[in-house]
Motif scaffolding. Structure first.
Motif, PDB file in Angstrom:
ATOM      1  N   LEU A 167       0.836  -1.203   0.000  1.00 12.76           N
ATOM      2  CA  LEU A 167       0.000   0.000   0.000  1.00 12.76           C
ATOM      3  C   LEU A 167       0.873   1.257   0.000  1.00 12.76           C
ATOM      4  CD1 LEU A 167      -2.794   1.372   0.228  1.00 12.76           C
ATOM      5  CD2 LEU A 167      -2.613   1.116   2.708  1.00 12.76           C
ATOM      6  N   LYS A 168       1.908   1.277   0.849  1.00 11.73           N
ATOM      7  CA  LYS A 168       2.814   2.443   0.907  1.00 11.73           C
ATOM      8  C   LYS A 168       3.518   2.637  -0.433  1.00 11.73           C
ATOM      9  CE  LYS A 168       3.864   2.572   5.873  1.00 11.73           C
ATOM     10  NZ  LYS A 168       3.480   3.970   6.176  1.00 11.73           N
ATOM     11  N   SER A 169       4.005   1.529  -0.997  1.00 11.90           N
ATOM     12  CA  SER A 169       4.696   1.597  -2.283  1.00 11.90           C
ATOM     13  C   SER A 169       3.763   2.109  -3.378  1.00 11.90           C
ATOM     14  CB  SER A 169       5.227   0.206  -2.645  1.00 11.90           C
ATOM     15  OG  SER A 169       5.866   0.228  -3.893  1.00 11.90           O
ATOM     16  N   ALA A 170       2.546   1.587  -3.394  1.00 13.40           N
ATOM     17  CA  ALA A 170       1.563   1.978  -4.416  1.00 13.40           C
ATOM     18  C   ALA A 170       1.196   3.452  -4.299  1.00 13.40           C
ATOM     19  CB  ALA A 170       0.307   1.113  -4.290  1.00 13.40           C
ATOM     20  N   GLU A 171       0.970   3.896  -3.070  1.00 11.58           N
ATOM     21  CA  GLU A 171       0.608   5.306  -2.857  1.00 11.58           C
ATOM     22  C   GLU A 171       1.766   6.240  -3.192  1.00 11.58           C
ATOM     23  OE1 GLU A 171      -0.778   5.175   1.171  1.00 11.58           O
ATOM     24  OE2 GLU A 171      -2.875   4.835   0.568  1.00 11.58           O
ATOM     25  N   GLY A 172       2.986   5.684  -3.192  1.00 13.81           N
ATOM     26  CA  GLY A 172       4.161   6.463  -3.590  1.00 13.81           C
ATOM     27  C   GLY A 172       4.355   6.502  -5.090  1.00 13.81           C
ATOM     28  N   GLY A 173       3.404   5.899  -5.828  1.00 15.78           N
ATOM     29  CA  GLY A 173       3.449   5.947  -7.290  1.00 15.78           C
ATOM     30  C   GLY A 173       4.226   4.827  -7.938  1.00 15.78           C
ATOM     31  N   ASN A 174       4.613   3.809  -7.156  1.00 15.36           N
ATOM     32  CA  ASN A 174       5.396   2.706  -7.697  1.00 15.36           C
ATOM     33  C   ASN A 174       4.465   1.744  -8.454  1.00 15.36           C
ATOM     34  OD1 ASN A 174       6.708  -0.060  -7.611  1.00 15.36           O
ATOM     35  ND2 ASN A 174       8.375   1.216  -6.833  1.00 15.36           N
ATOM     36  N   CYS A 175       4.723   1.557  -9.745  1.00 12.91           N
ATOM     37  CA  CYS A 175       3.809   0.779 -10.603  1.00 12.91           C
ATOM     38  C   CYS A 175       3.741  -0.693 -10.220  1.00 12.91           C
ATOM     39  CB  CYS A 175       4.218   0.896 -12.070  1.00 12.91           C
ATOM     40  SG  CYS A 175       4.049   2.558 -12.723  1.00 12.91           S
ATOM     41  N   ILE A 176       4.889  -1.287  -9.856  1.00 13.75           N
ATOM     42  CA  ILE A 176       4.862  -2.696  -9.473  1.00 13.75           C
ATOM     43  C   ILE A 176       4.223  -2.850  -8.093  1.00 13.75           C
ATOM     44  CG2 ILE A 176       7.209  -2.718  -8.500  1.00 13.75           C
ATOM     45  CD1 ILE A 176       5.589  -5.585 -10.483  1.00 13.75           C
ATOM     46  N   GLY A 177       4.378  -1.827  -7.248  1.00 12.48           N
ATOM     47  CA  GLY A 177       3.683  -1.815  -5.958  1.00 12.48           C
ATOM     48  C   GLY A 177       2.180  -1.727  -6.153  1.00 12.48           C
ATOM     49  N   GLN A 178       1.761  -0.949  -7.140  1.00 12.56           N
ATOM     50  CA  GLN A 178       0.336  -0.813  -7.450  1.00 12.56           C
ATOM     51  C   GLN A 178      -0.238  -2.140  -7.946  1.00 12.56           C
ATOM     52  OE1 GLN A 178       0.816   2.395 -10.221  1.00 12.56           O
ATOM     53  NE2 GLN A 178       0.565   3.993  -8.678  1.00 12.56           N
ATOM     54  N   PHE A 179       0.520  -2.824  -8.800  1.00  8.66           N
ATOM     55  CA  PHE A 179       0.087  -4.145  -9.262  1.00  8.66           C
ATOM     56  C   PHE A 179      -0.055  -5.103  -8.087  1.00  8.66           C
ATOM     57  CE2 PHE A 179       1.685  -8.452 -10.099  1.00  8.66           C
ATOM     58  CZ  PHE A 179       0.638  -8.936 -10.871  1.00  8.66           C
ATOM     59  N   SER A 180       0.938  -5.110  -7.191  1.00  7.18           N
ATOM     60  CA  SER A 180       0.928  -6.031  -6.058  1.00  7.18           C
ATOM     61  C   SER A 180      -0.208  -5.713  -5.093  1.00  7.18           C
ATOM     62  CB  SER A 180       2.276  -5.981  -5.334  1.00  7.18           C
ATOM     63  OG  SER A 180       3.314  -6.374  -6.205  1.00  7.18           O
ATOM     64  N   LEU A 181      -0.524  -4.429  -4.943  1.00  9.90           N
ATOM     65  CA  LEU A 181      -1.651  -4.034  -4.094  1.00  9.90           C
ATOM     66  C   LEU A 181      -2.960  -4.530  -4.725  1.00  9.90           C
ATOM     67  CD1 LEU A 181      -2.575  -2.508  -1.566  1.00  9.90           C
ATOM     68  CD2 LEU A 181      -2.730  -0.449  -2.967  1.00  9.90           C
ATOM     69  N   GLY A 182      -3.060  -4.403  -6.037  1.00 14.15           N
ATOM     70  CA  GLY A 182      -4.227  -4.929  -6.743  1.00 14.15           C
ATOM     71  C   GLY A 182      -4.379  -6.427  -6.511  1.00 14.15           C
ATOM     72  N   LYS A 183      -3.249  -7.124  -6.524  1.00 12.77           N
ATOM     73  CA  LYS A 183      -3.258  -8.576  -6.285  1.00 12.77           C
ATOM     74  C   LYS A 183      -3.771  -8.895  -4.875  1.00 12.77           C
ATOM     75  CE  LYS A 183       0.636 -10.645  -5.466  1.00 12.77           C
ATOM     76  NZ  LYS A 183       2.014 -11.186  -5.562  1.00 12.77           N
ATOM     77  N   CYS A 184      -3.379  -8.058  -3.898  1.00 11.64           N
ATOM     78  CA  CYS A 184      -3.851  -8.243  -2.518  1.00 11.64           C
ATOM     79  C   CYS A 184      -5.373  -8.093  -2.439  1.00 11.64           C
ATOM     80  CB  CYS A 184      -3.194  -7.238  -1.579  1.00 11.64           C
ATOM     81  SG  CYS A 184      -1.456  -7.581  -1.222  1.00 11.64           S
ATOM     82  N   TYR A 185      -5.880  -7.050  -3.071  1.00 10.54           N
ATOM     83  CA  TYR A 185      -7.342  -6.825  -3.051  1.00 10.54           C
ATOM     84  C   TYR A 185      -8.077  -7.914  -3.836  1.00 10.54           C
ATOM     85  CZ  TYR A 185      -7.220  -2.208  -0.831  1.00 10.54           C
ATOM     86  OH  TYR A 185      -7.084  -1.178   0.076  1.00 10.54           O
ATOM     87  N   ASN A 186      -7.458  -8.416  -4.887  1.00  9.67           N
ATOM     88  CA  ASN A 186      -8.088  -9.445  -5.722  1.00  9.67           C
ATOM     89  C   ASN A 186      -8.181 -10.788  -4.998  1.00  9.67           C
ATOM     90  OD1 ASN A 186      -9.286 -10.474  -8.048  1.00  9.67           O
ATOM     91  ND2 ASN A 186      -7.337 -11.040  -8.959  1.00  9.67           N
ATOM     92  N   ASN A 187      -7.147 -11.090  -4.183  1.00  6.27           N
ATOM     93  CA  ASN A 187      -7.071 -12.404  -3.538  1.00  6.27           C
ATOM     94  C   ASN A 187      -7.290 -12.363  -2.033  1.00  6.27           C
ATOM     95  OD1 ASN A 187      -6.223 -14.006  -5.962  1.00  6.27           O
ATOM     96  ND2 ASN A 187      -4.518 -12.577  -5.909  1.00  6.27           N
ATOM     97  N   GLY A 188      -7.562 -11.168  -1.500  1.00  7.09           N
ATOM     98  CA  GLY A 188      -7.787 -11.055  -0.058  1.00  7.09           C
ATOM     99  C   GLY A 188      -6.543 -11.347   0.753  1.00  7.09           C
ATOM    100  N   ILE A 189      -5.402 -10.817   0.322  1.00  9.39           N
ATOM    101  CA  ILE A 189      -4.127 -11.028   1.023  1.00  9.39           C
ATOM    102  C   ILE A 189      -3.895  -9.868   1.993  1.00  9.39           C
ATOM    103  CG2 ILE A 189      -1.616 -11.244   0.779  1.00  9.39           C
ATOM    104  CD1 ILE A 189      -2.158 -12.337  -2.081  1.00  9.39           C
ATOM    105  N   GLY A 190      -4.045 -10.155   3.279  1.00 10.41           N
ATOM    106  CA  GLY A 190      -3.803  -9.142   4.309  1.00 10.41           C
ATOM    107  C   GLY A 190      -4.883  -8.089   4.406  1.00 10.41           C
ATOM    108  N   THR A 191      -5.927  -8.251   3.650  1.00 14.68           N
ATOM    109  CA  THR A 191      -7.039  -7.299   3.639  1.00 14.68           C
ATOM    110  C   THR A 191      -8.285  -8.012   3.134  1.00 14.68           C
ATOM    111  OG1 THR A 191      -7.722  -5.092   2.901  1.00 14.68           O
ATOM    112  CG2 THR A 191      -6.623  -6.483   1.268  1.00 14.68           C
TER     113      THR A 191
END
Length: 565
Positions: A167-191
């Motif tokens: 989440l921190k990486s994604a909010e900092g504009g990191n594209c691979i962090g944004q992808f990984s955050l999307g993966k978390c929301y898609n699969n319910g990882i840690g959220t």
């Protein structure tokens, strides 16, 4: 003053003047000026690009203890910029930069420890330096720290921390962090699983040009995750991802060509894309390539090649590859039959949470295949598979409850699991459900529903259902004159009798006393259903669910199933 000219803040931007200022500052021994001068030579800012001079000034800056200079000097040694490549020296200068508090230096040092660049591999040290970099606000460090928590690299696995750092990486504009955050929301990882948020972050990542984000977004459009299904958009996004040499994108694009999704079907292109993905080390690409060789899709059928690619996929950690490798060993496809190996690979597949693998492992314990027979373990694995939504697992769990395999007999539970399996399209489940209705196992006897489910199963090629259906029809012929029955139902239906309308639909469905006609069956079921007949509503629901005499429509099927209940 050095920064004013390069950034254009407070005065007119002038690259040549900036270069001259940096040159004077560097000559006076200013380590910041030396670093900036190195950048000018490296990028060709206000002067001719010259990697040798860039290295020279980075070295001066680094020796003056400037952490940015140390970082850039490390990069020169790592990539052979203006100097011969030297991993040991790269590590040495990254270490100095990292100890000076430079978050980029800390990130690069962690990467050295992880990938064994100029030092011994040490995942704990890699984790510690990623942690320092992340806490320093470095979005790359935050992403990699999330990876460490996700995969247990140098630390204990922790899904909540995985999510927090992505989440921190994604909010900092990191594209691979944004992808990984999307993966978390898609699969319910840690959220909590939230498909709309998954779509949102995959979109941000894709818009930033990230090939993983493009792949993730394509998958959203393919499956309607957080957005409306759109096969054309899915195809275009997989294409972009594949053009970026992304092995997942190549897989997705191959899938589109194989099945004609958003494009014309082209099995040869599908094969070529799977091959490219597989050669790039993608375990799912290797699994798909194995399928191509097994089925002869886009290439000549070759069971030995299928086995080899399943093996690569399985060793790469793909549960799908592990499952198919087990299947090869069980049936001697491309290799010698080996039940013990089949069991071991099914076990690995099941332990990865693959629901078909769970069913297959249950099958091994049930039949004593490659292991000691254990009905209780068979029941446990069938239950895991069934609860995970696998239709074979649901059918086999129904068998366990019906016959007391590894558990107490419970006909009602058997019926419920056969029903789930049947509604999911499993032909064995449909046959068993028909049997339950025929003999009143876990439910009330209902010959009409029995024949209905036998018919669907028989159409799917189930030989047991075909035999049962033939026996039922033969017995009916001895009792009744089918044409007379049809005429009575027709007369009743035309007079508005909803039960007669439902039974007339049934005659058209099976060709009893008339020519078989799915469309007419649907039309009469619809009349019966709209007239409030619960049996007609159930029959109509089945038509929509399986596309009998109409276009398949699961939403309408559910509507009529609920009505009928």
């Amino acid at each position: 003053m050095e920064y004013i000219y390069s950034s254009g803040n407070g005065t007119t931007k002038d690259k040549k003047k900036a270069f001259q200022r940096y040159l004077k500052s560097a000559a006076r021994g200013n380590n910041v000026g030396q670093y900036n001068l190195g950048d000018c030579y490296f990028f060709g800012i206000g002067t001719t690009k010259d990697e040798g001079k860039a290295f020279h000034w980075y070295l001066k800056s680094a020796e003056g203890k400037n952490s940015n200079g140390q970082l850039s000097l490390g990069n020169c040694y790592k990539y052979g910029i203006g100097k011969t490549k030297n991993d040991d020296n790269a590590f040495k200068w990254y270490l100095k930069s990292a100890k000076g508090g430079n978050s980029d230096g800390q990130f690069n040092l962690a990467t050295c420890y992880f990938f064994e660049i100029g030092t011994t591999k040490d995942e704990k040290k890699a984790f510690q330096w990623y942690l320092k970099s992340a806490k320093g606000g470095n979005s790359d460090g935050q992403f990699c720290l999330g990876c460490c928590y996700e995969n247990g690299i140098g630390t204990t696995k922790n899904e909540k921390k995985t999510f927090q750092w992505y989440l921190k990486s994604a909010e900092g504009g990191n594209c691979i962090g944004q992808f990984s955050l999307g993966k978390c929301y898609n699969n319910g990882i840690g959220t909590k699983k939230v498909e709309q948020k998954a779509f949102k972050w995959y979109l941000k990542s894709a818009e930033g040009g990230n090939s993983n984000g493009q792949y993730g977004l394509g998958t959203c459009y393919l499956n309607g995750i957080g957005t409306t299904k759109d096969n054309e958009k899915a195809f275009q996004l997989y294409l972009k991802s594949a053009e970026g040499r992304n092995s997942n994108g190549q897989c997705g694009l191959g899938y589109c060509y194989l099945n004609g999704i958003g494009t014309t079907k082209d099995k040869k292109k599908a094969f070529e894309l799977y091959l490219e993905s597989a050669r790039g080390g993608n375990s799912i690409g290797q699994y798909n390539l194995g399928n191509c060789y097994l089925n002869g899709d886009g290439t000549t059928k070759n069971e030995e090649q299928a086995f080899q690619w399943y093996l690569k996929s399985a060793e790469g950690g793909s549960s799908y590859g592990q499952g198919n490798l087990g299947y090869c060993y069980l049936n001697g496809i491309g290799t010698t039959k080996n039940k013990e190996q089949a069991f071991q690979w099914y076990k690995k597949c099941a332990e990865e949470g693959n629901h078909l693998g769970e069913n297959n492992l249950g099958y091994c314990f049930h039949g004593g295949i490659g292991t000691k027979k254990d009905e209780e373990k068979a029941f446990q694995w069938y239950r895991k598979s069934a609860e995970g939504g696998n239709y074979w697992g649901q059918n086999n769990l129904g068998d366990c409850y019906r016959n007391g395999i590894g558990t107490e007999e419970d006909e009602e539970k058997a019926f419920q699991w056969y029903l789930k399996s049947a509604e999911g399209g499993n032909h064995s489940g449909q046959n068993n459900l028909g049997y339950c209705y025929k003999y009143g196992i876990g439910t009330i006897k209902d010959d009409e529903k029995a024949i209905h489910w036998y018919s669907i199963s028989a159409k799917g090629g189930n030989s047991y259902a075909q035999t049962s259906l033939r026996n039922v029809n033969e017995s009916k012929k001895t009792k009744d004159d089918e044409e007379k029955i049809f005429c009575w139902y027709l007369k009743s239906a035309k007079e508005g009798n909803t039960d007669g309308q439902n039974k007339l639909g049934y005659c058209y469905l099976l060709g009893i006393g008339t020519t078989k006609d799915d469309k007419k069956a649907f039309q009469w079921y619809e009349k019966s259903a709209k007239g409030g007949n619960s049996s007609g509503q159930y029959s109509l629901a089945n038509c929509y669910f399986y596309g009998i005499g109409t276009i398949q429509d699961r939403k309408k099927a559910i509507f009529w199933y609920i009505k009928s209940s």
